[in-house]
Design an enzyme around this catalytic site. Structure first.
Site, PDB file in Angstrom:
ATOM      1  N   GLY A  11       2.924  -7.248  -3.980  1.00  0.00           N
ATOM      2  CA  GLY A  11       2.319  -5.920  -3.864  1.00  0.00           C
ATOM      3  C   GLY A  11       1.008  -5.854  -4.635  1.00  0.00           C
ATOM      4  NE  ARG A  72       6.242  -6.892  -1.021  1.00  0.00           N
ATOM      5  CZ  ARG A  72       6.091  -6.560  -2.304  1.00  0.00           C
ATOM      6  NH1 ARG A  72       6.298  -7.448  -3.236  1.00  0.00           N
ATOM      7  NH2 ARG A  72       5.737  -5.335  -2.638  1.00  0.00           N
ATOM      8  CG  ASP A 103       9.814  -9.602  -9.516  1.00  0.00           C
ATOM      9  OD1 ASP A 103       8.995  -9.336  -8.603  1.00  0.00           O
ATOM     10  OD2 ASP A 103      10.924  -9.047  -9.604  1.00  0.00           O
ATOM     11  CB  THR A 126       3.735  -5.809 -10.524  1.00  0.00           C
ATOM     12  OG1 THR A 126       4.661  -4.798 -10.102  1.00  0.00           O
ATOM     13  CG2 THR A 126       4.191  -6.304 -11.887  1.00  0.00           C
ATOM     14  CG  ASP A 128       7.334  -2.262  -9.585  1.00  0.00           C
ATOM     15  OD1 ASP A 128       6.843  -1.186  -9.208  1.00  0.00           O
ATOM     16  OD2 ASP A 128       7.946  -3.033  -8.828  1.00  0.00           O
ATOM     17  CG  ASP A 130       9.170  -5.336 -12.522  1.00  0.00           C
ATOM     18  OD1 ASP A 130       8.017  -5.809 -12.562  1.00  0.00           O
ATOM     19  OD2 ASP A 130       9.873  -5.352 -11.502  1.00  0.00           O
ATOM     20  NE  ARG A 163       9.604  26.418  -1.888  1.00  0.00           N
ATOM     21  CZ  ARG A 163       8.705  26.468  -0.929  1.00  0.00           C
ATOM     22  NH1 ARG A 163       7.593  25.774  -1.019  1.00  0.00           N
ATOM     23  NH2 ARG A 163       8.907  27.202   0.135  1.00  0.00           N
ATOM     24  NE  ARG A 172      11.196  -3.973  -4.799  1.00  0.00           N
ATOM     25  CZ  ARG A 172      10.331  -4.806  -4.262  1.00  0.00           C
ATOM     26  NH1 ARG A 172      10.395  -5.047  -2.979  1.00  0.00           N
ATOM     27  NH2 ARG A 172       9.410  -5.396  -4.991  1.00  0.00           N
ATOM     28  CB  ALA A 187      10.047  15.456 -15.152  1.00  0.00           C
TER      29      ALA A 187
HETATM   30  O1  F6P Z   1       6.481  -4.215  -6.624  1.00  0.00           O
HETATM   31  C1  F6P Z   1       5.586  -3.189  -6.411  1.00  0.00           C
HETATM   32  C2  F6P Z   1       6.108  -2.198  -5.407  1.00  0.00           C
HETATM   33  O2  F6P Z   1       5.101  -1.224  -5.235  1.00  0.00           O
HETATM   34  C3  F6P Z   1       7.440  -1.561  -5.740  1.00  0.00           C
HETATM   35  O3  F6P Z   1       7.354  -0.514  -6.671  1.00  0.00           O
HETATM   36  C4  F6P Z   1       7.887  -1.115  -4.365  1.00  0.00           C
HETATM   37  O4  F6P Z   1       9.291  -1.035  -4.324  1.00  0.00           O
HETATM   38  C5  F6P Z   1       7.389  -2.216  -3.485  1.00  0.00           C
HETATM   39  O5  F6P Z   1       6.315  -2.808  -4.157  1.00  0.00           O
HETATM   40  C6  F6P Z   1       6.962  -1.773  -2.126  1.00  0.00           C
HETATM   41  O6  F6P Z   1       6.625  -2.906  -1.390  1.00  0.00           O
HETATM   42  P1  F6P Z   1       5.897  -2.906   0.021  1.00  0.00           P
HETATM   43  O7  F6P Z   1       4.449  -2.690  -0.208  1.00  0.00           O
HETATM   44  O8  F6P Z   1       6.191  -4.247   0.570  1.00  0.00           O
HETATM   45  O9  F6P Z   1       6.465  -1.777   0.830  1.00  0.00           O
END
Ligand code: F6P
Length: 323
Positions: A11, A72, A103, A126, A128, A130, A163, A172, A187
């Site tokens: 991504g 990917r 990753d 990334t 994320d 992570d 609301r 993910r 939030a």
């Molecule tokens: O890993 C980065 C990410 O943006 C995640 O947060 C998300 O789940 C995923 O990629 C989405 O991937 P794609 O662009 O393949 O839909």
């Protein structure tokens, strides 16, 4: 080391271009020839490889996305695909690689190193956040700010109409974007894959807010939460809170684009230069990272497999600050 190549994979993330720029200019500074590989591992397999120079990376430090494109790759998961990739790199006499990605990218790089021994340094890119071995990954800060801007806007309309909004952010397997944008956006509830928050907990917290005369609420939910997507969670909550005005917004890929923040540009530049200089100084099978403001190198295997848990203080804080 006289000739290396750089690619982006998985991504995309805002700041990848700043990282590519730093790799290219860092290599040139050290008298190392630098090649770009388009479309990640797929491009490596096809031999989509070209010579870069300092001008190829002019005017990109501020741009989102990646000028090298990204995929990917499925083919690189196979031994035959990796063999083709190695043959192409040999053809271009590439002696080292800089892999910018998350990753999946690092997993591929680690397997490739084990099979062919081509020195590779990964730069964590990334949204994320992570990956173990770096406090922050390239793109995370920008993604959080994008999510935050959206949350602020949604809060205006949530407040006007009394609301409850369920806002789904990316992640993910990880709740980093959710927890940071949730705290920044005030939030009432943040749902992340790292901790269990049941539908009953959600309903309980919403009710407590109404008892204290709250008129609107924001629930931020990471896409990988164990209770399901924002749409699913909202539907279940709606069933049990009939008459409540509930809406859902899924932010999606908007979080992946846009101009990188200052923090991301600086991080990406440090990591890009750190990756090239690591490679030149003999690093081989590692990811570069910044931990406590220091450049560090972590074995690919550790970067992928070790947990980088959310800070429990942040989770606790959401509950305290939302009263
Ligand atoms: O890993 C980065 C990410 O943006 C995640 O947060 C998300 O789940 C995923 O990629 C989405 O991937 P794609 O662009 O393949 O839909």
């Amino acid at each position: 080391m006289k000739r290396i190549a750089v690619f982006t994979s998985g991504g995309d993330a805002p700041g990848m271009n700043a990282c590519i720029r730093a790799v290219v200019r860092g290599a040139i500074y050290h008298d190392v020839e630098i090649y770009g590989i388009r479309y990640g591992y797929d491009g490596m397999i096809r031999g989509d490889i070209f010579k870069m120079n300092s001008h190829t990376v002019s005017n990109i430090v501020q741009k989102g996305g990646t000028i090298l494109k990204s995929v990917r790759s499925k083919e690189f998961l196979t031994p035959a695909g990796r063999k083709k990739a190695f043959e192409q790199l040999q053809k271009f006499e590439i002696e080292g690689l800089v892999a910018i990605g998350g990753d999946g990218t690092f997993t591929g790089a680690g397997v490739f190193y084990d099979e062919y021994g081509l020195p590779t340094v990964g730069a964590p890119g990334t949204i994320d956040n992570d990956l173990f071995g770096t406090d922050y990954t390239i793109g995370f800060d920008t993604a959080v700010n994008t999510a935050l801007e959206a949350i602020d806007k949604i809060r205006d309309t949530a407040d006007s109409h009394d609301r409850v909004f369920f806002i789904e952010v990316m992640g993910r397997d990880s709740g980093y974007i959710a927890i940071q944008s949730g705290i920044g956006g005030g939030a009432e509830i943040v749902m992340v894959p790292e901790t269990l928050t049941s539908i009953d907990d959600v309903i309980g917290t919403l009710k407590q807010g109404w008892d204290r005369d709250k008129t609107s609420s924001i629930v931020v939910i990471a896409e990988g939460d164990e209770e399901g997507t924002a749409l699913e969670v909202a539907a279940t909550v709606k069933e049990q809170l009939k008459g409540k005005d509930i809406r859902v917004t899924t932010l999606g890929h908007i979080q992946r684009g846009g101009r990188p923040s200052a923090a991301d540009r600086i991080l990406a530049s440090r990591l890009g230069l750190g990756a090239v200089e690591g490679l030149i100084n003999g690093q081989k099978n590692v990811a570069v990272g910044i931990v406590n403001d220091q450049l560090v190198y972590t074995h690919f295997r550790e970067a992928i497999s070790k947990e980088k848990p959310l800070n429990p203080d942040l989770i606790r804080m959401v509950n305290i600050l939302s009263i």
